[in-house]
Design an enzyme around this catalytic site. Structure first.
Site, short mmCIF file in Angstrom:
data_model
loop_
_atom_site.label_atom_id
_atom_site.label_comp_id
_atom_site.label_asym_id
_atom_site.label_seq_id
_atom_site.Cartn_x
_atom_site.Cartn_y
_atom_site.Cartn_z
N GLU A 1 0.86 -1.19 0.00
CA GLU A 1 0.00 0.00 0.00
C GLU A 1 0.90 1.23 0.00
OE1 GLU A 1 -3.25 1.08 -0.21
OE2 GLU A 1 -2.32 3.04 0.10
N GLN A 2 0.58 2.17 -0.90
CA GLN A 2 1.46 3.34 -1.02
C GLN A 2 1.33 4.30 0.16
OE1 GLN A 2 0.28 5.44 -4.55
NE2 GLN A 2 -1.75 5.93 -3.78
N ARG B 1 -17.40 3.47 5.62
CA ARG B 1 -16.35 2.79 4.84
C ARG B 1 -15.15 2.44 5.71
NH1 ARG B 1 -16.40 4.37 -0.79
NH2 ARG B 1 -14.17 4.13 -0.72
N TYR C 1 -28.54 7.69 4.43
CA TYR C 1 -28.81 6.44 5.14
C TYR C 1 -28.01 6.41 6.44
CZ TYR C 1 -24.68 5.16 2.28
OH TYR C 1 -23.46 5.14 1.63
N ASP D 1 -11.86 -1.23 -8.44
CA ASP D 1 -11.86 -0.03 -9.28
C ASP D 1 -10.75 -0.06 -10.33
OD1 ASP D 1 -14.04 0.97 -7.99
OD2 ASP D 1 -13.08 2.84 -7.31
#
Ligand code: FAD
Length: 411
Positions: free
Chosen positions: A32-33, A106, A228, A314
């Site tokens: 992970e960068q 998230r 929501y 993505d």
């Protein structure tokens, strides 16, 4: 023989892939960068097609601790405020699809996957590691990245780390994926011309009448707003999407955009909408702005996997958020990847064949979801006769239009 997967990217897709690969008996090294694992402060909806995967990974209990499980999705007209249609969620989804419809922060979902990878697998997680060089031969794939030490503050680019070899490389490095550019060289993603304003706040900070435990979608000309609950219903997520472009200079540094400017711009865009919607937006001062980008669907499985390299999430299929399934498809990808790699015990199957199977089983579904998300955006933002037809159809057919068995039923 234990095989080794290299994963580029530690977002929701990369962590889900790490989990799936280790469950399939592979060793995992993830890169992970960023200096730490984190996710943006915004909510995410997870249909039963996605929570079913989390159930299969024994994460239902952990999800229940952090998510909300709204009992219905209601669609309202953003201008008149009129109720247009309702889809029962809660028990109805459980009964129909065997898994719940959840809404979650998230960061909570990301944290839940990270804790699972850390506690239940031997995956090696490398932070500050930005992969930038890739090669593959018939026997292996090799990556190299720039490594930044946590304290390093230097004008020089970070030093190159060692070359690292594995049996497969999974590009889960998001919208601007370097792995995708190495494989497909198809340039930057396209700017959709839609802007997303996102807010997340404790419901206790809102007046009683603005608090809500449902998913509500407000549809209006050239805009829509979705709200929501998350965090067991204690927080509210609100996202307002409006059509409009930012010039290159304004979009260069969105993280440092002033919240007050964002709030003003969103309020101006929603000026003609109904009082309850304006009350909600006016009650919130802190909004983050996103310029929404996507890519056209892949043209075939050979674009999602080539040799020992595969794309996921993505990196493979960035989509507009109008079906609320981008992260969902990343998690579905990961589950399918785990199934494909789990065939490693079959000596007749080599790694490229496993990845080709993964891609073959994923690319069309992802393309279908991407296309449907674009169509949803057009319907949500319709004006004139088209919006009249939409409203009439929703009032007449409601649940039958809003329920999506092809999607929620899974692959
Ligand atoms: P990312 O989250 O982008 O992660 C990629 C990771 O790779 C990052 O951590 C990055 O730092 C790292 N990386 C990049 N380059 C390198 C490199 N060279 N080396 C190492 N690491 C690298 N989805 C849903 O399912 N439901 C929703 O309700 C929903 N709502 C949304 C609302 C909005 C407004 C938006 C914009 C999106 C929404 N999405 C939703 C989509 C979802 O956010 C994304 O599809 C999902 O987060 C993609 O995850 P990912 O892991 O593939 O990519």
């Amino acid at each position: 023989m234990i095989r080794q997967a290299l994963i580029s990217g530690g977002g929701i897709g990369g962590l889900a892939a790490a989990l799936a690969c280790t469950r399939a008996g592979w060793e995992v090294r993830l890169f992970e960068q960023a200096a730490r694992f984190s996710e943006v402060g915004a909510g995410i909806q997870l249909g039963p097609n996605v929570t079913r995967v989390l159930q299969d990974w024994d994460l239902a209990g952990a999800l229940a601790e952090v998510a909300a499980f709204p009992d219905r999705l209601q669609v309202r007209h953003a201008v008149s405020g009129q109720a247009l249609g309702v889809l029962p969620l809660g028990a109805a989804m459980l009964q129909r699809y065997g898994a719940p419809y959840a809404t979650v922060h998230r960061a909570d979902l990301h944290q839940l996957l990270l804790a699972q990878v850390r506690e239940r697998t031997d995956a090696t997680l490398n932070l500050n590691y930005c992969l930038a060089r890739f090669t593959q031969t018939g026997d292996a794939v090799t990556v190299q990245g720039r490594v930044q030490s946590g304290e390093e503050i230097s004008k020089k680019p970070p030093a190159w780390g060692p070359q690292i070899e594995g049996d497969a490389l999974i590009g889960a490095d998001g919208l601007w994926s370097p792995v995708r550019q190495w494989l497909l060289a198809d340039g930057p993603p396209r700017v959709t011309g839609h802007l997303a304003y996102r807010a997340l706040l404790p419901q206790s900070r809102l007046p009683e009448q603005l608090r809500s435990q449902h998913v509500t979608a407000w549809l209006g000309p050239r805009l829509h707003v979705v709200q929501y609950p998350v965090r067991g219903g204690e927080w509210l997520n609100v996202v307002g999407i409006v059509q409009g472009r930012l010039d290159a200079a304004s979009s260069a540094d969105l993280d440092n955009w002033d919240h007050a400017t964002n709030a003003q711009a969103l309020r101006a865009a929603l000026a003609g909408t109904c009082a309850p919607l304006q009350d909600l937006v006016n009650a919130i001062d802190t909004w983050r702005l996103w310029v929404l980008c996507d890519r056209p669907p892949l043209q075939g499985a050979q674009q999602q996997a080539q040799g020992r390299v595969a794309l996921l999430g993505d990196a493979a299929h960035p989509m507009r958020p109008y079906l609320a399934q981008g992260a969902g498809m990343a998690i579905e990808d990961a589950a399918e990847l785990g199934r494909a790699l789990g065939q490693a015990l079959d000596p007749a199957l080599d790694v490229p064949t496993m990845l080709a199977r993964y891609a073959l089983n994923r690319w069309q579904r992802n393309a279908q979801v991407q296309a449907r998300a674009i169509r949803n955006g057009q319907i949500f933002h319709a004006d004139g006769l088209v919006s009249w037809g939409r409203d009439a159809a929703l009032k007449l057919l409601g649940e039958r239009l809003l329920d999506l068995p092809w999607l929620y039923g899974g692959t």
